[in-house]
Design a protein around this motif. Sequence first.
Motif, PDB file in Angstrom:
ATOM      1  N   ASP A 179       0.808  -1.231   0.000  1.00  0.00           N
ATOM      2  CA  ASP A 179       0.000   0.000   0.000  1.00  0.00           C
ATOM      3  C   ASP A 179       0.840   1.279   0.000  1.00  0.00           C
ATOM      4  N   LEU A 180       2.066   1.226  -0.460  1.00  0.00           N
ATOM      5  CA  LEU A 180       2.888   2.435  -0.555  1.00  0.00           C
ATOM      6  C   LEU A 180       2.452   3.239  -1.774  1.00  0.00           C
ATOM      7  N   GLY A 181       2.085   4.512  -1.560  1.00  0.00           N
ATOM      8  CA  GLY A 181       1.578   5.343  -2.635  1.00  0.00           C
ATOM      9  C   GLY A 181       2.662   5.908  -3.540  1.00  0.00           C
ATOM     10  N   TYR A 182       2.251   6.305  -4.741  1.00  0.00           N
ATOM     11  CA  TYR A 182       3.172   6.885  -5.718  1.00  0.00           C
ATOM     12  C   TYR A 182       3.856   8.127  -5.178  1.00  0.00           C
ATOM     13  N   GLY A 183       3.169   8.861  -4.296  1.00  0.00           N
ATOM     14  CA  GLY A 183       3.743  10.098  -3.768  1.00  0.00           C
ATOM     15  C   GLY A 183       4.289   9.984  -2.362  1.00  0.00           C
ATOM     16  N   ASP A 184       4.569   8.770  -1.891  1.00  0.00           N
ATOM     17  CA  ASP A 184       4.935   8.573  -0.486  1.00  0.00           C
ATOM     18  C   ASP A 184       6.433   8.680  -0.178  1.00  0.00           C
ATOM     19  N   LEU A 185       7.277   8.749  -1.180  1.00  0.00           N
ATOM     20  CA  LEU A 185       8.721   8.824  -0.949  1.00  0.00           C
ATOM     21  C   LEU A 185       9.229  10.232  -1.244  1.00  0.00           C
ATOM     22  N   GLY A 204     -10.189   1.632  14.780  1.00  0.00           N
ATOM     23  CA  GLY A 204      -8.890   1.045  15.102  1.00  0.00           C
ATOM     24  C   GLY A 204      -7.872   1.134  13.992  1.00  0.00           C
ATOM     25  N   SER A 205      -8.299   1.564  12.805  1.00  0.00           N
ATOM     26  CA  SER A 205      -7.373   1.686  11.678  1.00  0.00           C
ATOM     27  C   SER A 205      -7.592   3.036  11.013  1.00  0.00           C
ATOM     28  N   ARG A 206      -6.930   4.055  11.544  1.00  0.00           N
ATOM     29  CA  ARG A 206      -7.137   5.426  11.072  1.00  0.00           C
ATOM     30  C   ARG A 206      -5.834   6.052  10.566  1.00  0.00           C
ATOM     31  N   ARG A 207      -4.888   5.213  10.208  1.00  0.00           N
ATOM     32  CA  ARG A 207      -3.551   5.735   9.916  1.00  0.00           C
ATOM     33  C   ARG A 207      -3.147   5.607   8.450  1.00  0.00           C
ATOM     34  N   SER A 208      -4.108   5.500   7.560  1.00  0.00           N
ATOM     35  CA  SER A 208      -3.810   5.391   6.129  1.00  0.00           C
ATOM     36  C   SER A 208      -3.704   6.779   5.509  1.00  0.00           C
ATOM     37  N   TRP A 209      -2.557   7.389   5.679  1.00  0.00           N
ATOM     38  CA  TRP A 209      -2.328   8.749   5.169  1.00  0.00           C
ATOM     39  C   TRP A 209      -1.386   8.731   3.957  1.00  0.00           C
ATOM     40  N   GLY A 210      -1.500   7.675   3.152  1.00  0.00           N
ATOM     41  CA  GLY A 210      -0.668   7.586   1.961  1.00  0.00           C
ATOM     42  C   GLY A 210      -1.097   8.555   0.877  1.00  0.00           C
ATOM     43  N   SER A 211      -0.177   8.844  -0.031  1.00  0.00           N
ATOM     44  CA  SER A 211      -0.428   9.837  -1.078  1.00  0.00           C
ATOM     45  C   SER A 211      -0.235   9.239  -2.469  1.00  0.00           C
TER      46      SER A 211
END
Length: 496
Positions: free
Chosen positions: A40-46, A289-296
């Motif tokens: 689930d690593l987003g295109y804009g995450d790095l 319990g799963s609120r940390r999906s802040w990928g871009s």
Amino acid sequence: MKIKSASLFFVAIFLFSLQIQAAEQHHKKQPNILIILCDDLGYGDLACYGHPHIKTPNLNQLASQGMRLTDCYASAPVCSPSRAGLLTGRTPNRLGVYDWIPEGHPMHLKREETTIAQLLQQAGYDTAHVGKWHCNGLFNSSEQPQPGDHGFRHWFSTQNNAIPTHENPVNFVRNGKPVGEIEGFSCQIVADEGIQWLKGQRDKEKPFFLHVCFHEPHERVASPPELVKQYLDESIYEDQAQYFANVANMDAAVGRLMKTLDDLKLADDTFVFFTSDNGPETLNRYGKGSRRSWGSPGVLRGMKLHIYEGGIRVPGIIRWPGHIAPGQENHTPVCSVDLLPTFCAMANVPLPRERPLDGTNLLPLFSGKSIERTTPLFWNYYRAYSTPRVAMREGDWKVVAHWSGPEGILPLGNNVNSISQQIIKNAKLTKFELYNLKQDISEQHNLAWQEQDRLKAMQKKLVQKYAAVQQEGPVWDTTEYEQIREKRLFPQKSKK
């Protein structure tokens, strides 16, 4: 005197020919292969893909040492299909891996499919899988093939996510034996296993194939407190900081793997490919319990589960010293289904011929040449969050297709079942959209009316490909799974 000079001349020629032969043999030497796959690593995450906050120094360095791909794709916008496509070089619906695989589900990567690991093992490679497997529902059971049955001599894996979170997971299995709780964070635990295998457990007389599959940054996200603190400020929520730290922790694990290659003097002989299985998760899809999906997804349209670019276009970094010049940025569309034919070419292994392949050999790309595709890149996901369910890219152009099945998110219960499979096998393509990704990376301008001739030609190819894939995909008997699930969800009903 002349005879002596002539003898020296022929000796010099002989030695020179030996040097040429040695150089040729070195060039033909089978390289080590390391795949690093994130979840689930987003295109804009790095940082090297433009993220304004997340620090990824190790992946930035890896990109500077090799080639950063701007148009790199996963084989599906969701986990299990993407992984199966990567391993086989085949679009996942051909395999019957139509969606992510719940625990206990009959869907799996079939034994008769040929994987990268099997081909390389047969060619003399030592092989290992560490991290997330997610290519079967009956994990660590003889009823379905496990990583070892698909060519991995050593495996240290989980069925799906790290449980209960990335911190102190309890569900790893090593070569068929459950390990129990392990202290630490999942990416570092997975890196530890890979490092230990490289240092002491692999056969050092053989080249290696190591498949590292991090759980990060998939929910449920948990990150080291000292890293989380680095991302906390007035404008960033703690859950958001947890995600940023999660990616940073993964980057640190990549750095440790790269350092190990350096320490063991393996870096110059190792092909490294870093990527993600799909786009970033949408926030709060997993509920409480799963609120940390802040990928871009960066500038891309859509996210995970979308057929638009945000669901399938992902980071891609390749390093291969002596073969790929450092500091490159390449805009050629490539996909994880290309890895199997590429590795076969690198290792001088014949391609499997018993089933259609959907990838192509990328080796020409590394020396600045164009690659030849016999079939355009293709995606199909029946539960896509985007209204279109099917897509195809050819050059700069991408066509996406709506279908005759239900629109929106399908109310078909938890995953592939008897109802959804009828739709998967029978739905027809209907309305089409067309985008020029070179000019419109965000897919904001549908050019179907302006480019009717191009659309007609691409539409014809897409319909043909879709029909062939649709026909090949198997049907799973989900009766028992559905009955068990119904009893679990509606216990009172099952007692009547």
